[in-house]
Design a protein around this motif. Structure first.
Motif, PDB file in Angstrom:
ATOM      1  N   PRO A 271       1.190  -1.324  -0.192  1.00  0.00           N
ATOM      2  CA  PRO A 271       0.269   0.271   0.187  1.00  0.00           C
ATOM      3  C   PRO A 271       0.854   1.770  -0.568  1.00  0.00           C
ATOM      4  O   PRO A 271       0.459   2.107  -0.568  1.00  0.00           O
ATOM      5  N   ASP A 272       2.021   1.286   1.221  1.00  0.00           N
ATOM      6  CA  ASP A 272       2.614   2.820   0.547  1.00  0.00           C
ATOM      7  C   ASP A 272       3.497   2.606  -0.429  1.00  0.00           C
ATOM      8  O   ASP A 272       3.503   4.031  -1.275  1.00  0.00           O
ATOM      9  N   LEU A 273       4.244   1.455  -1.243  1.00  0.00           N
ATOM     10  CA  LEU A 273       4.809   2.256  -2.323  1.00  0.00           C
ATOM     11  C   LEU A 273       3.363   2.015  -3.421  1.00  0.00           C
ATOM     12  O   LEU A 273       3.912   2.969  -4.192  1.00  0.00           O
ATOM     13  N   ARG A 274       2.577   1.428  -2.917  1.00  0.00           N
ATOM     14  CA  ARG A 274       1.596   2.243  -4.254  1.00  0.00           C
ATOM     15  C   ARG A 274       1.658   3.560  -4.232  1.00  0.00           C
ATOM     16  O   ARG A 274       0.259   4.206  -5.425  1.00  0.00           O
ATOM     17  N   THR A 275       0.718   4.240  -3.450  1.00  0.00           N
ATOM     18  CA  THR A 275       0.424   5.376  -2.214  1.00  0.00           C
ATOM     19  C   THR A 275       1.273   6.545  -2.803  1.00  0.00           C
ATOM     20  O   THR A 275       0.814   7.647  -4.085  1.00  0.00           O
ATOM     21  N   ARG A 276       2.582   6.565  -3.527  1.00  0.00           N
ATOM     22  CA  ARG A 276       3.687   6.896  -3.752  1.00  0.00           C
ATOM     23  C   ARG A 276       3.933   6.857  -5.420  1.00  0.00           C
ATOM     24  O   ARG A 276       4.378   7.896  -5.983  1.00  0.00           O
ATOM     25  N   ILE A 277       3.569   5.969  -5.589  1.00  0.00           N
ATOM     26  CA  ILE A 277       3.551   5.320  -7.448  1.00  0.00           C
ATOM     27  C   ILE A 277       2.546   6.644  -7.349  1.00  0.00           C
ATOM     28  O   ILE A 277       2.371   7.325  -8.473  1.00  0.00           O
ATOM     29  N   ASN A 278       0.976   6.209  -7.613  1.00  0.00           N
ATOM     30  CA  ASN A 278       0.231   7.271  -7.969  1.00  0.00           C
ATOM     31  C   ASN A 278       0.083   8.343  -7.423  1.00  0.00           C
ATOM     32  O   ASN A 278      -0.215   9.704  -7.790  1.00  0.00           O
ATOM     33  N   ARG A 279       1.183   8.911  -6.631  1.00  0.00           N
ATOM     34  CA  ARG A 279       1.465  10.512  -5.911  1.00  0.00           C
ATOM     35  C   ARG A 279       2.432  10.447  -6.820  1.00  0.00           C
ATOM     36  O   ARG A 279       3.126  12.268  -6.982  1.00  0.00           O
ATOM     37  N   GLY A 280       3.416  10.464  -7.994  1.00  0.00           N
ATOM     38  CA  GLY A 280       4.044  10.417  -8.675  1.00  0.00           C
ATOM     39  C   GLY A 280       5.300  10.850  -7.778  1.00  0.00           C
ATOM     40  O   GLY A 280       6.578  10.888  -8.625  1.00  0.00           O
ATOM     41  N   GLU A 281       5.999   9.968  -6.943  1.00  0.00           N
ATOM     42  CA  GLU A 281       7.201  10.390  -6.270  1.00  0.00           C
ATOM     43  C   GLU A 281       8.029   9.410  -6.504  1.00  0.00           C
ATOM     44  O   GLU A 281       8.870   9.470  -6.471  1.00  0.00           O
ATOM     45  N   ILE A 282       7.835   7.702  -7.053  1.00  0.00           N
ATOM     46  CA  ILE A 282       8.379   6.590  -7.412  1.00  0.00           C
ATOM     47  C   ILE A 282       8.205   6.507  -9.152  1.00  0.00           C
ATOM     48  O   ILE A 282       6.527   6.362  -9.668  1.00  0.00           O
ATOM     49  N   GLU A 283       9.095   6.457 -10.269  1.00  0.00           N
ATOM     50  CA  GLU A 283       8.974   6.256 -11.001  1.00  0.00           C
ATOM     51  C   GLU A 283       8.430   4.599 -11.016  1.00  0.00           C
ATOM     52  O   GLU A 283       8.699   3.810 -11.142  1.00  0.00           O
ATOM     53  N   TYR A 284       6.926   4.142 -11.395  1.00  0.00           N
ATOM     54  CA  TYR A 284       7.248   2.525 -11.924  1.00  0.00           C
ATOM     55  C   TYR A 284       7.168   2.079 -13.382  1.00  0.00           C
ATOM     56  O   TYR A 284       6.259   2.721 -13.873  1.00  0.00           O
ATOM     57  N   MET A 285       7.324   0.902 -14.102  1.00  0.00           N
ATOM     58  CA  MET A 285       7.572   0.254 -14.659  1.00  0.00           C
ATOM     59  C   MET A 285       6.697  -0.997 -14.778  1.00  0.00           C
ATOM     60  O   MET A 285       7.201  -1.916 -14.435  1.00  0.00           O
ATOM     61  N   ASP A 286       5.688  -0.938 -15.114  1.00  0.00           N
ATOM     62  CA  ASP A 286       5.247  -2.381 -15.535  1.00  0.00           C
ATOM     63  C   ASP A 286       5.399  -2.874 -16.405  1.00  0.00           C
ATOM     64  O   ASP A 286       4.938  -2.871 -17.175  1.00  0.00           O
ATOM     65  N   ILE A 287       5.696  -3.868 -16.211  1.00  0.00           N
ATOM     66  CA  ILE A 287       6.542  -4.960 -17.534  1.00  0.00           C
ATOM     67  C   ILE A 287       5.758  -7.225 -17.111  1.00  0.00           C
ATOM     68  O   ILE A 287       5.274  -6.684 -15.916  1.00  0.00           O
ATOM     69  N   HIS A 288       5.600  -7.303 -18.529  1.00  0.00           N
ATOM     70  CA  HIS A 288       5.405  -8.737 -18.155  1.00  0.00           C
ATOM     71  C   HIS A 288       6.174  -9.930 -17.719  1.00  0.00           C
ATOM     72  O   HIS A 288       7.527  -9.209 -17.159  1.00  0.00           O
ATOM     73  N   LEU A 289       6.159 -10.311 -16.675  1.00  0.00           N
ATOM     74  CA  LEU A 289       7.198 -10.449 -15.639  1.00  0.00           C
ATOM     75  C   LEU A 289       7.835 -12.004 -16.672  1.00  0.00           C
ATOM     76  O   LEU A 289       9.401 -11.954 -15.967  1.00  0.00           O
ATOM     77  N   GLY A 290       7.649 -12.396 -17.846  1.00  0.00           N
ATOM     78  CA  GLY A 290       8.040 -12.864 -18.325  1.00  0.00           C
ATOM     79  C   GLY A 290       9.621 -12.336 -19.140  1.00  0.00           C
ATOM     80  O   GLY A 290      10.455 -12.874 -19.464  1.00  0.00           O
ATOM     81  N   GLN A 291       9.720 -11.089 -18.768  1.00  0.00           N
ATOM     82  CA  GLN A 291       9.753 -10.175 -19.942  1.00  0.00           C
ATOM     83  C   GLN A 291      11.216  -9.776 -18.751  1.00  0.00           C
ATOM     84  O   GLN A 291      12.035  -9.205 -19.620  1.00  0.00           O
ATOM     85  N   VAL A 292      11.103  -9.874 -18.092  1.00  0.00           N
ATOM     86  CA  VAL A 292      12.456  -8.697 -17.415  1.00  0.00           C
ATOM     87  C   VAL A 292      13.689  -9.490 -17.405  1.00  0.00           C
ATOM     88  O   VAL A 292      14.323  -8.837 -17.405  1.00  0.00           O
ATOM     89  N   ALA A 293      13.913 -10.798 -16.788  1.00  0.00           N
ATOM     90  CA  ALA A 293      15.581 -11.479 -17.432  1.00  0.00           C
ATOM     91  C   ALA A 293      15.797 -10.807 -18.441  1.00  0.00           C
ATOM     92  O   ALA A 293      17.090 -10.327 -18.362  1.00  0.00           O
ATOM     93  N   GLN A 294      15.019 -10.967 -19.091  1.00  0.00           N
ATOM     94  CA  GLN A 294      15.395 -10.560 -20.915  1.00  0.00           C
ATOM     95  C   GLN A 294      15.960  -9.687 -20.961  1.00  0.00           C
ATOM     96  O   GLN A 294      16.594  -9.007 -21.425  1.00  0.00           O
ATOM     97  N   TYR A 295      14.634  -8.176 -20.752  1.00  0.00           N
ATOM     98  CA  TYR A 295      15.580  -6.600 -20.382  1.00  0.00           C
ATOM     99  C   TYR A 295      16.747  -7.016 -19.989  1.00  0.00           C
ATOM    100  O   TYR A 295      17.369  -5.968 -20.689  1.00  0.00           O
ATOM    101  N   THR A 296      16.764  -7.137 -18.515  1.00  0.00           N
ATOM    102  CA  THR A 296      18.129  -7.048 -17.828  1.00  0.00           C
ATOM    103  C   THR A 296      19.048  -7.645 -18.664  1.00  0.00           C
ATOM    104  O   THR A 296      20.125  -7.247 -19.023  1.00  0.00           O
TER     105      THR A 296
END
Length: 503
Positions: free
Chosen positions: A96-121
């Motif tokens: 909840p705290d992380l979500r609130t800060r994301i929606n207040r614009g305090e944290i940049e958040y990248m929503d990405i398919h879980l199967g793509q995270v390793a290959q993006y890295t």
């Protein structure tokens, strides 16, 4: 404390969580273990949060780019978010705290398919990985690591990070040893080769994680449980959704499109998913398999009774009661469960090859079958897309489930146009609510609209949807996907303004 560290060199790296956390510096990109509340580091993030808070009190800037497998726990996401220690986060979160800060614009958040995270890295799209902080359940004499209750992206973090901190958690069952299958055969294009997995229970790797000892800067001993929630008993709506799906599967068997043992199941997280799994057991299915991301209580119960004979996942996400059951009968489960890296559990090639049946929750669907899994009123993130897209686009069947209304009827979960699109109509085969099931395969947009409205919409909203659709047809005769653009999102506007979608 039971000794779990059997390599003398890594044993020499043992230190306190405070000492280990001090090696994480401002601006670093850090990959941490953890997937849906299991297998996350228990001590270092808390120590790091305290150090960040002290730095901020001194007027110093201190924030991280934080990568994980999926959601973690208050001791990680929550603790770091509260002190302003995260400036970028991916891929999935539920704190909840992380979500609130994301929606207040305090944290940049990248929503990405879980199967793509390793290959993006691996591709370098996310920049250099400075540090990995990974929980394991033991260190073997040769330095290999026995994974914990989740694997997630840990293999990638250990391979690519410049430095590594290992937390060894002696509270994790020793019987986890042998349950994992870590595949080291992936490669970057154009050197990729087919992944040699043709069945959900195939083992194509090794039981342990590897790490270069020279990169390990700290080993921290911990003894703490995963922070996992309890699941409510299925309510009447969830049971009705489950019954509709079971009836649909029986119909598919009768039509010759599925066999009695179905195809490997993928099930999202939550009470509806648990209800669907219970419905399969109560419906007389047996000898099933699963190729999924997370094993919840509902799936564990089916494995216990051998309704599911084999299950592959990347994490265990069990209630406290589920954890106790797992520990009591771990020998039974170790012969039936395989835990893999999420780049394998969510790999498009494997989902397509195995023909998975994907069952995932959603926020809303529109009359044409587009699905919103992530946002409220188009703008505020809830948790993230997770792995639902990995399975929806590539599986044999993509089923999305939700109650037809939310907030005591103030919200219709079937709307003229979704306020945010995570899964397009092209990736959605079946929509299910407690009202009924819409099979969208082989239908045109207008045919889909009639099926969704007639079968899935709540009676309080069905006439409004029928009226919208009929007026859209009249306003744009012959159009492929009729819409009234001035009204398409008016339901959401009305809810934001008045707290209710109905006029």
């Amino acid at each position: 404390m039971e000794n779990r560290i059997h390599n003398s060199y890594l044993a020499s790296k043992v230190m306190s969580a405070d000492q280990a956390a001090a090696q994480i510096l401002p601006g670093m990109t850090v990959g941490m273990s953890g997937f849906t509340g299991s297998g996350y580091p228990k001590a270092v993030p808390l120590a790091l949060a305290a150090q960040i808070e002290s730095a901020h009190a001194r007027g110093e800037s201190f924030a991280l780019k934080l990568l994980t497998g999926a959601s973690t726990a208050p001791e990680l996401d929550g603790a770091l978010a509260k002190v302003g220690g995260i400036d970028f986060r991916l891929p999935y979160q539920s704190d909840p705290d992380l979500r609130t800060r994301i929606n207040r614009g305090e944290i940049e958040y990248m929503d990405i398919h879980l199967g793509q995270v390793a290959q993006y890295t691996w591709f370098g799209f996310l920049g250099k990985l400075d540090m990995a902080v990974v929980e394991v359940s033991a260190i073997l004499p040769d330095g290999r690591l026995v994974p914990s209750t989740s694997v997630g992206n840990n293999k990638t973090w250990l391979d690519l990070a410049d430095k590594v901190i290992i937390e060894v958690n002696s509270a994790q069952p020793a019987g986890l040893d042998g349950m994992h299958d870590i595949y080291y055969g992936t490669a970057l294009p154009p050197e990729r080769k087919p992944i040699p997995l043709t069945g959900p229970d195939d083992r194509i790797g090794e039981p342990y994680l590897r790490v270069d000892p020279a990169k390990v800067v700290a080993v921290v001993e911990t003894h703490g449980p995963d922070r996992l929630g309890r699941f409510s008993p299925p309510d009447e709506s969830s049971i009705q959704i489950a019954n509709h799906l079971v009836e649909f599967f029986r119909h598919e068997i009768a039509m010759g499109r599925l066999g009695e043992q179905l195809l490997p199941l993928q099930s999202g997280v939550g009470n509806i998913a648990n209800a669907v799994l219970s419905g399969l057991r109560d419906g007389g299915f047996e000898g099933l398999t699963a190729f999924t991301e997370v094993i919840q209580d509902g799936m564990l119960d089916l494995i216990r009774t051998d309704t599911i004979r084999r299950a592959s996942a990347t994490a265990l996400s069990l209630s406290p009661e589920g954890v106790e059951e797992f520990g009591r009968n771990i020998e039974h489960y170790r012969s039936r469960i395989v835990l893999r890296p999420q780049e394998i559990s969510n790999h498009a090639e494997l989902v397509r090859r195995l023909g998975c049946i994907a069952i995932n929750g959603m926020v809303e669907a529109d009359i044409y079958g587009n699905v919103n899994s992530t946002h409220v009123a188009g703008s505020s993130i809830i948790n993230g897309i997770g792995g639902s897209g990995d399975f929806a686009r590539n599986g044999f069947l993509s089923c999305f489930v939700t109650p037809s209304t939310a907030k005591n009827g103030a919200i219709s979960c079937i709307v003229p146009m979704v306020s945010h699109v995570d899964h397009t109509e092209h990736d959605v085969a079946v929509v299910v609510t407690e009202q009924g099931l819409a099979d969208l395969r082989g239908l045109s947009p207008k045919q889909r609209a009639r099926a969704v409205i007639n079968n899935c919409a709540h009676p309080d909203y069905r006439p409004l949807l029928q009226d919208y659709f009929e007026r859209a047809l009249r306003a744009s005769p012959g159009k492929h996907t009729p819409h009234l653009l001035g009204e398409a999102l008016s339901w959401h506007e009305r809810f934001v303004a008045s707290g209710h979608m109905k006029p």
